[in-house]
Design a protein around this motif. Structure first.
Motif, PDB file in Angstrom:
ATOM      1  N   PHE A  82       0.781  -1.260  -0.224  1.00 33.52           N
ATOM      2  CA  PHE A  82       0.033   0.034   0.018  1.00 33.52           C
ATOM      3  C   PHE A  82       1.037   1.258   0.088  1.00 33.52           C
ATOM      4  O   PHE A  82       0.458   2.324  -0.495  1.00 33.52           O
ATOM      5  CB  PHE A  82      -0.910  -0.278   1.149  1.00 33.52           C
ATOM      6  N   ASP A  83       2.022   1.338   0.539  1.00 35.56           N
ATOM      7  CA  ASP A  83       2.903   2.465   0.660  1.00 35.56           C
ATOM      8  C   ASP A  83       3.562   2.766  -0.730  1.00 35.56           C
ATOM      9  O   ASP A  83       3.353   3.766  -0.898  1.00 35.56           O
ATOM     10  CB  ASP A  83       4.197   2.155   1.692  1.00 35.56           C
ATOM     11  N   ILE A  84       3.764   1.685  -1.485  1.00 30.85           N
ATOM     12  CA  ILE A  84       4.315   2.134  -2.914  1.00 30.85           C
ATOM     13  C   ILE A  84       3.155   2.776  -3.643  1.00 30.85           C
ATOM     14  O   ILE A  84       3.405   3.531  -4.645  1.00 30.85           O
ATOM     15  CB  ILE A  84       4.833   0.747  -3.458  1.00 30.85           C
ATOM     16  N   ARG A  85       2.002   2.142  -3.593  1.00 32.58           N
ATOM     17  CA  ARG A  85       1.027   2.743  -4.190  1.00 32.58           C
ATOM     18  C   ARG A  85       0.485   3.919  -3.807  1.00 32.58           C
ATOM     19  O   ARG A  85       0.189   4.931  -4.762  1.00 32.58           O
ATOM     20  CB  ARG A  85      -0.453   1.799  -4.231  1.00 32.58           C
ATOM     21  N   ARG A  86       0.353   4.357  -2.708  1.00 30.80           N
ATOM     22  CA  ARG A  86      -0.277   5.748  -1.969  1.00 30.80           C
ATOM     23  C   ARG A  86       0.920   6.699  -2.600  1.00 30.80           C
ATOM     24  O   ARG A  86       0.513   8.011  -2.548  1.00 30.80           O
ATOM     25  CB  ARG A  86      -0.741   5.674  -0.512  1.00 30.80           C
ATOM     26  N   TRP A  87       2.288   6.259  -2.545  1.00 31.73           N
ATOM     27  CA  TRP A  87       3.352   7.088  -2.888  1.00 31.73           C
ATOM     28  C   TRP A  87       3.262   7.295  -4.603  1.00 31.73           C
ATOM     29  O   TRP A  87       4.192   8.167  -4.832  1.00 31.73           O
ATOM     30  CB  TRP A  87       4.673   6.800  -2.536  1.00 31.73           C
ATOM     31  N   ALA A  88       2.588   6.450  -5.230  1.00 33.83           N
ATOM     32  CA  ALA A  88       2.521   6.711  -6.585  1.00 33.83           C
ATOM     33  C   ALA A  88       3.649   6.396  -7.124  1.00 33.83           C
ATOM     34  O   ALA A  88       4.386   6.974  -8.145  1.00 33.83           O
ATOM     35  CB  ALA A  88       1.982   8.054  -7.118  1.00 33.83           C
ATOM     36  N   GLU A  89       4.586   5.232  -6.591  1.00 36.54           N
ATOM     37  CA  GLU A  89       5.683   4.964  -7.148  1.00 36.54           C
ATOM     38  C   GLU A  89       6.053   3.735  -7.579  1.00 36.54           C
ATOM     39  O   GLU A  89       7.154   3.014  -7.231  1.00 36.54           O
ATOM     40  CB  GLU A  89       6.690   5.313  -5.909  1.00 36.54           C
ATOM     41  N   GLY A  90       4.696   3.067  -8.063  1.00 37.59           N
ATOM     42  CA  GLY A  90       5.012   1.741  -8.615  1.00 37.59           C
ATOM     43  C   GLY A  90       6.022   1.441  -9.815  1.00 37.59           C
ATOM     44  O   GLY A  90       6.788   0.416  -9.592  1.00 37.59           O
ATOM     45  N   PRO A  91       6.134   2.250 -10.541  1.00 34.55           N
ATOM     46  CA  PRO A  91       7.332   2.009 -11.506  1.00 34.55           C
ATOM     47  C   PRO A  91       8.508   2.062 -11.063  1.00 34.55           C
ATOM     48  O   PRO A  91       9.424   1.363 -11.449  1.00 34.55           O
ATOM     49  CB  PRO A  91       7.015   3.278 -12.651  1.00 34.55           C
ATOM     50  N   LYS A  92       8.944   2.967 -10.047  1.00 32.71           N
ATOM     51  CA  LYS A  92      10.256   3.128  -9.520  1.00 32.71           C
ATOM     52  C   LYS A  92      10.498   1.655  -8.652  1.00 32.71           C
ATOM     53  O   LYS A  92      11.959   1.304  -8.584  1.00 32.71           O
ATOM     54  CB  LYS A  92      10.140   4.250  -8.219  1.00 32.71           C
ATOM     55  N   TYR A  93       9.835   1.239  -8.058  1.00 31.59           N
ATOM     56  CA  TYR A  93       9.900  -0.175  -7.126  1.00 31.59           C
ATOM     57  C   TYR A  93       9.612  -1.380  -7.682  1.00 31.59           C
ATOM     58  O   TYR A  93       9.894  -2.360  -7.469  1.00 31.59           O
ATOM     59  CB  TYR A  93       9.299   0.073  -5.785  1.00 31.59           C
ATOM     60  N   LEU A  94       8.491  -1.286  -8.574  1.00 34.58           N
ATOM     61  CA  LEU A  94       7.834  -2.524  -9.042  1.00 34.58           C
ATOM     62  C   LEU A  94       8.067  -2.793 -10.448  1.00 34.58           C
ATOM     63  O   LEU A  94       7.344  -3.577 -11.026  1.00 34.58           O
ATOM     64  CB  LEU A  94       6.416  -2.971  -8.548  1.00 34.58           C
TER      65      LEU A  94
END
Length: 646
Positions: A576-588
């Motif tokens: 949920f953290d990666i998603r709420r930070w809008a950083e999906g492409p960065k980490y996943l």
């Protein structure tokens, strides 16, 4: 305005509530023949209420097959397990409106259960077997659960229908509602948490531990508002034109998401988290777990930590003793109950994860000649290994006192343990508390009263060998020992003593500190952010941060995010953290699961200790910020719109 949504068929399901000192009503009376019977006496009415808690493990944060754990950058699983549950679909962008986790249906089912309970409780006015105080508190518990079930749905699906009254199954389709604007949902849920908090105690006796409290209400409201302030829902949603077509939210019309940044959302989140922390540490009786001697009372030895001690515990300087006691403290932080002195957990449930998935192969050969073995599947990624800190509280790649990066994968030359690489030495206590690696130890007693020294390259013991272990193996060369009781032991007869059955953590106090630090960081208040970040670091046995540590390369928000990654590692937040930070492409993004070269039979030291990409075909597309709803929800409800991209 009453907002309605069709409720699925309900059952008075059994539920186990976590209890600090006894098994509080683990068995609820079975399904009653009718609702009148379900409320016919005090015990049955209370059992009905307890059945409303049964959905609290719908999105259980530590289920190893869950998308919440195994589709992020924290851990991965053997790709041979890809047919088990939907974890791989969330990692590889293969989720569809047909195969997604059924959180939506389950959550709304239990919302309906709670609404039905409140309806039936109201119908018992005048009976003498339910006191006025019980009636008030039971209603508040149902309200808390209604808010909680809406929250777990909101964080998965984004804007959702709000359900605040019980509607029978035969309701016409024009009475169904569509999604409400995200901000409308947030306010409604937050208000419901506040309503519940007004009539609940801040803490519970041991016999009712796990039932709703005002502390839980305020803590989950605080998490909710943190999510709402985060970039995904604060001006950065990648599909800003997504909206309803024939359903309107009061004051928002057809819109579903905010398109502009609003700094006041961070202030609201800050205020809510400060309020929650004050209540938790006050009347709620919560405190950061800091028992450094519990291991000793359990008659355990201090653990091995390469670079910190070679195991000569009798002559260790005080600082080394302190470090190793902190390792044990952090293990017990997530594996003890309140009656063992752990007052950090704000809410937990008794439903447990399957620990066999974390245990190594071939722990020992029993007296009958058979091996006692785990599945060796929960595999911490190299990203995890590289983002836990060094003993000096810095990232390995940014610590001038740590070994040079080109030497990370070389043998550290530890006496009697040549398989240990430099990357696994001189790390922080949480690294040794929760991770396990080649040449290091797993557990304290697991091997007939002794730690198990891992041999991750040995095909006949703990390494990769499909001929012996079928599809079970570590993907990355690392194992997780988080949540495993240090007292866990396999005896010489092959029997298992799992130690204590600790609660699965849904919320603990450290999260509130980290939430507050994040809010202050977002508001540009570095000093205040450090004030709440440093207690977590100091408890973990690493130095406090100062202003000198805040640089353009590592700004305060990045420190906050990484501290959150480490402290809450594998507790169900990262998804949920990666998603709420809008950083999906960065980490996943594609190829993000880096590992040691562990999926090789009997590799040499050099062959094993090189970086590779796991064979799981991970990738990211922006539609993965939200889950789709089951196709029939859209088909049967003319007011419903599907998540964008599905």
């Amino acid at each position: 305005m009453k907002i309605k949504f069709k409720i699925l068929t309900l059952a008075l399901a059994a539920v186990s509530l976590t209890n600090a000192s006894c098994d509080y009503l683990d068995v609820v009376p079975p399904e009653q023949p009718n609702l009148k019977d379900a409320m016919s006496n005090h015990d049955r009415a209370l059992g009905f209420l307890h059945s409303c808690y049964a959905g609290t493990d719908l999105d259980k944060p530590v289920s190893y097959l869950s998308s919440v754990n195994s589709s992020t950058d924290e851990t991965t699983l053997p790709y041979e397990w890809s047919a088990d549950s939907q974890w791989d679909d969330y990692a590889t962008d293969n989720v569809t409106p047909i195969n997604q986790d059924w959180i939506w249906g389950g959550a709304y089912k239990y919302v309906g259960q709670c609404l039905l309970f409140m309806q039936q409780l109201d119908a018992t006015q005048g009976v003498d077997y339910i006191t006025a105080e019980e009636r008030k508190q039971w209603t508040a518990e149902a309200k808390f659960l209604i808010a909680y079930y809406h929250f777990v749905t909101l964080r998965r699906y984004g804007p959702i229908p709000i359900t605040d009254s019980y509607i029978p199954q035969n309701s016409p389709t024009d009475s169904y509602n569509g999604r409400s604007h995200f901000d409308y949902c947030v306010k409604w849920i937050a208000d419901k948490f506040d309503e519940a908090a007004a009539d609940l105690p801040a803490a519970r006796s041991s016999q009712a531990w796990g039932r709703a409290t005002s502390t839980m209400c305020k803590a989950f409201k605080a998490r909710l508002l943190l999510y709402a302030a985060s970039p995904l829902w604060n001006g950065q949603f990648p599909y800003p034109n997504w909206k309803n077509t024939n359903y309107q939210t009061p004051d928002y019309g057809y819109e579903l998401v905010s398109k502009t940044y609003d700094a006041s959302k961070w202030q609201k989140a800050l205020d809510a988290n400060l309020e929650a922390l004050k209540l938790a540490e006050g009347d709620g009786g919560r405190q950061l777990y800091n028992d450094e001697d519990y291991y000793s009372r359990q008659q355990l030895n201090l653990p091995y930590a390469p670079g910190i001690s070679d195991g000569d515990y009798s002559t260790m300087p005080e600082a080394q003793q302190k470090f190793l006691k902190t390792v044990m403290k952090m293990r017990y932080l997530v594996s003890t109950r309140e009656n063992e002195g752990n007052k950090e957990i704000i809410w937990g449930i008794s439903s447990q994860n399957t620990m066999e998935a974390q245990l190594p192969h071939r722990i020992l050969r029993a007296s009958n000649g058979n091996w006692a073995s785990g599945w060796s599947g929960v595999s911490p990624t190299l990203f995890t290994v590289e983002h836990f800190y060094t003993k000096d509280g810095k990232l390995p790649g940014m610590d001038p006192n740590f070994v040079a990066q080109e030497d990370w994968l070389k043998s550290a030359g530890r006496a009697g343990r040549p398989d240990i690489i430099n990357l696994n030495t001189n790390r922080e206590p949480r690294f040794y508390a929760w991770l396990a690696f080649d040449g290091g130890d797993f557990g304290s007693r697991v091997n007939a009263g002794n730690p198990l020294r891992l041999q991750m390259r040995n095909k006949d013991l703990h390494g990769y060998n499909p001929a012996l272990f079928n599809r079970d193996h570590s993907v990355t060369g690392y194992l997780s020992q988080k949540f495993i009781d240090p007292r866990m032991e396999v005896n010489s007869n092959g029997g298992y003593n799992w130690g204590n059955s600790a609660p699965t953590i849904l919320m603990r106090l450290a999260e509130l500190y980290l939430n507050i630090a994040e809010c202050y960081a977002a508001l540009g208040q570095t000093e205040n952010a450090l004030q709440y970040l440093n207690p977590i670091r100091l408890r973990a046995g690493i130095p406090a941060l100062t202003n000198a540590d805040i640089t353009t390369e590592m700004p305060i928000m990045e420190w906050v995010k990484n501290e959150r990654f480490v402290e809450l590692w594998n507790e169900g937040h990262r998804f949920f953290d990666i998603r709420r930070w809008a950083e999906g492409p960065k980490y996943l993004g594609e190829g993000h699961v880096k590992a040691l070269n562990a999926e090789v039979v009997a590799p040499s030291f050099a062959e094993f200790n090189k970086i590779t990409t796991a064979k799981i075909p991970v990738k990211w597309t922006n539609r993965m910020y939200l889950n789709p709803v089951f196709y029939n929800e859209v088909y049967k409800n003319p007011q419903m719109v599907q998540a964008p991209g599905y």
